[in-house]
Design a protein around this motif. Structure first.
Motif, mmCIF file in Angstrom:
data_model
loop_
_atom_site.group_PDB
_atom_site.id
_atom_site.type_symbol
_atom_site.label_atom_id
_atom_site.label_comp_id
_atom_site.label_asym_id
_atom_site.label_seq_id
_atom_site.Cartn_x
_atom_site.Cartn_y
_atom_site.Cartn_z
ATOM 1 N N VAL A 70 -1.466 5.584 -3.147
ATOM 2 C CA VAL A 70 -0.118 5.534 -3.701
ATOM 3 C C VAL A 70 -0.177 4.887 -5.078
ATOM 4 O O VAL A 70 -0.638 3.747 -5.210
ATOM 5 N N PHE A 71 0.250 5.638 -6.103
ATOM 6 C CA PHE A 71 0.333 5.134 -7.473
ATOM 7 C C PHE A 71 1.811 4.897 -7.779
ATOM 8 O O PHE A 71 2.607 5.833 -7.724
ATOM 9 N N LYS A 72 2.161 3.641 -8.094
ATOM 10 C CA LYS A 72 3.557 3.270 -8.342
ATOM 11 C C LYS A 72 3.847 3.199 -9.835
ATOM 12 O O LYS A 72 2.935 3.110 -10.659
ATOM 13 N N ASP A 73 5.154 3.192 -10.174
ATOM 14 C CA ASP A 73 5.609 3.118 -11.561
ATOM 15 C C ASP A 73 5.134 1.867 -12.288
ATOM 16 O O ASP A 73 4.946 1.883 -13.491
ATOM 17 N N ASN A 74 4.968 0.779 -11.578
ATOM 18 C CA ASN A 74 4.642 -0.498 -12.211
ATOM 19 C C ASN A 74 3.135 -0.722 -12.369
ATOM 20 O O ASN A 74 2.689 -1.860 -12.485
ATOM 21 N N ASN A 75 2.351 0.353 -12.351
ATOM 22 C CA ASN A 75 0.885 0.309 -12.495
ATOM 23 C C ASN A 75 0.207 -0.463 -11.377
ATOM 24 O O ASN A 75 -0.831 -1.088 -11.581
ATOM 25 N N SER A 76 0.786 -0.411 -10.199
ATOM 26 C CA SER A 76 0.141 -0.963 -9.017
ATOM 27 C C SER A 76 0.051 0.149 -7.981
ATOM 28 O O SER A 76 0.647 1.218 -8.146
ATOM 29 N N GLY A 77 -0.706 -0.114 -6.928
ATOM 30 C CA GLY A 77 -0.831 0.898 -5.902
ATOM 31 C C GLY A 77 -1.519 0.378 -4.657
ATOM 32 O O GLY A 77 -1.937 -0.784 -4.600
ATOM 33 N N THR A 78 -1.629 1.244 -3.671
ATOM 34 C CA THR A 78 -2.321 0.918 -2.430
ATOM 35 C C THR A 78 -3.205 2.100 -2.039
ATOM 36 O O THR A 78 -2.897 3.254 -2.341
ATOM 37 N N ARG A 79 -4.279 1.758 -1.360
ATOM 38 C CA ARG A 79 -5.211 2.769 -0.860
ATOM 39 C C ARG A 79 -5.474 2.458 0.609
ATOM 40 O O ARG A 79 -6.070 1.438 0.948
ATOM 41 N N THR A 80 -5.010 3.346 1.477
ATOM 42 C CA THR A 80 -5.173 3.168 2.918
ATOM 43 C C THR A 80 -6.160 4.220 3.422
ATOM 44 O O THR A 80 -6.041 5.389 3.076
ATOM 45 N N THR A 81 -7.141 3.789 4.225
ATOM 46 C CA THR A 81 -8.135 4.722 4.756
ATOM 47 C C THR A 81 -8.156 4.681 6.283
ATOM 48 O O THR A 81 -7.783 3.672 6.896
ATOM 49 N N PHE A 82 -8.584 5.801 6.868
ATOM 50 C CA PHE A 82 -8.679 5.950 8.325
ATOM 51 C C PHE A 82 -10.044 6.525 8.683
ATOM 52 O O PHE A 82 -10.617 7.302 7.922
ATOM 53 N N GLN A 83 -10.543 6.159 9.861
ATOM 54 C CA GLN A 83 -11.788 6.694 10.408
ATOM 55 C C GLN A 83 -11.589 7.018 11.879
ATOM 56 O O GLN A 83 -10.732 6.426 12.545
ATOM 57 N N GLU A 84 -12.411 7.923 12.348
ATOM 58 C CA GLU A 84 -12.393 8.255 13.775
ATOM 59 C C GLU A 84 -13.158 7.184 14.536
ATOM 60 O O GLU A 84 -14.206 6.716 14.100
ATOM 61 N N SER A 85 -12.634 6.808 15.696
ATOM 62 C CA SER A 85 -13.341 5.866 16.562
ATOM 63 C C SER A 85 -13.225 6.373 17.990
ATOM 64 O O SER A 85 -12.316 7.120 18.330
ATOM 65 N N THR A 99 -4.992 -3.104 -2.059
ATOM 66 C CA THR A 99 -4.025 -3.127 -3.145
ATOM 67 C C THR A 99 -4.780 -3.087 -4.462
ATOM 68 O O THR A 99 -5.826 -3.720 -4.602
ATOM 69 N N PHE A 100 -4.253 -2.338 -5.429
ATOM 70 C CA PHE A 100 -4.913 -2.257 -6.733
ATOM 71 C C PHE A 100 -3.882 -2.222 -7.850
ATOM 72 O O PHE A 100 -2.710 -1.919 -7.637
ATOM 73 N N SER A 101 -4.356 -2.535 -9.043
ATOM 74 C CA SER A 101 -3.585 -2.281 -10.256
ATOM 75 C C SER A 101 -4.356 -1.198 -11.005
ATOM 76 O O SER A 101 -5.562 -1.047 -10.807
ATOM 77 N N TYR A 102 -3.658 -0.459 -11.858
ATOM 78 C CA TYR A 102 -4.347 0.626 -12.554
ATOM 79 C C TYR A 102 -3.812 0.796 -13.961
ATOM 80 O O TYR A 102 -2.695 0.403 -14.280
ATOM 81 N N THR A 103 -4.658 1.383 -14.794
ATOM 82 C CA THR A 103 -4.247 1.846 -16.121
ATOM 83 C C THR A 103 -4.618 3.319 -16.203
ATOM 84 O O THR A 103 -5.614 3.750 -15.623
ATOM 85 N N PHE A 104 -3.793 4.076 -16.917
ATOM 86 C CA PHE A 104 -4.046 5.504 -17.087
ATOM 87 C C PHE A 104 -3.685 5.881 -18.506
ATOM 88 O O PHE A 104 -2.551 5.677 -18.946
#
Length: 159
Positions: A70-85, A99-104
């Motif tokens: 998820v890339f948000k307007d305020n240059n922050s975001g989240t990355r959620t991952t899933f795996q099989e178990s 959680t991350f911040s980003y520049t583009f």
């Protein structure tokens, strides 16, 4: 002399009509990076200084495709991952929520992701960005003798 004048008039008319067409062309609308993205696959490439290289395509499982960037307007975001178990039944389990911040930079397509709690950021390029899809190539320059990239392919999730 009349033929020369007619030739120049014809060339001027041709030049005017061809340039007028270029002005009428519509420019493609700017597509935002902001949004929710579903990863579909990745390509890992590794090339050593001798030019020997290998690329592997990894198509994500249904469970892995539940992940979201998820890339948000305020240059922050989240990355959620899933795996099989588990074996039977297979269960999708969330493995991380970062959680991350980003520049583009839209001009150069350069992107930098700085994950919370890390020192080294992920730097790369968005090689494709349209209304429905994005390809994000992250470069790993930690070893100068080996060039490594991971290119993620995403599908936009409508909100």
């Amino acid at each position: 002399m009349k033929k020369l004048v007619l030739l120049f008039a014809g060339l001027a008319l041709f030049a005017t009509t061809t340039t007028a067409c270029n002005e009428d062309e519509e420019t493609a609308p700017e597509v935002p990076l902001v949004g929710t993205w579903q990863p579909l696959a990745e390509v890992r490439t590794e090339v050593d200084v001798d030019g020997d290289g290998v690329s592997d395509q990894i198509v994500y499982s249904t469970c892995q495709q539940q992940a979201r960037w998820v890339f948000k307007d305020n240059n922050s975001g989240t990355r959620t991952t899933f795996q099989e178990s588990g074996v039977s039944p297979v269960v999708c389990t969330q493995t991380s929520n970062r959680t991350f911040s980003y520049t583009f930079d839209r001009g150069t397509k350069a992107v930098e992701l700085k994950y919370q709690g890390t020192i080294v950021s992920d730097k790369g390029t968005i090689t494709r960005l349209d209304a429905d899809a994005m390809n994000l190539m992250i470069e790993d320059k930690t070893n100068p003798a080996v060039y490594k990239t991971v290119t993620y392919s995403f599908k936009r999730i409508p909100q």
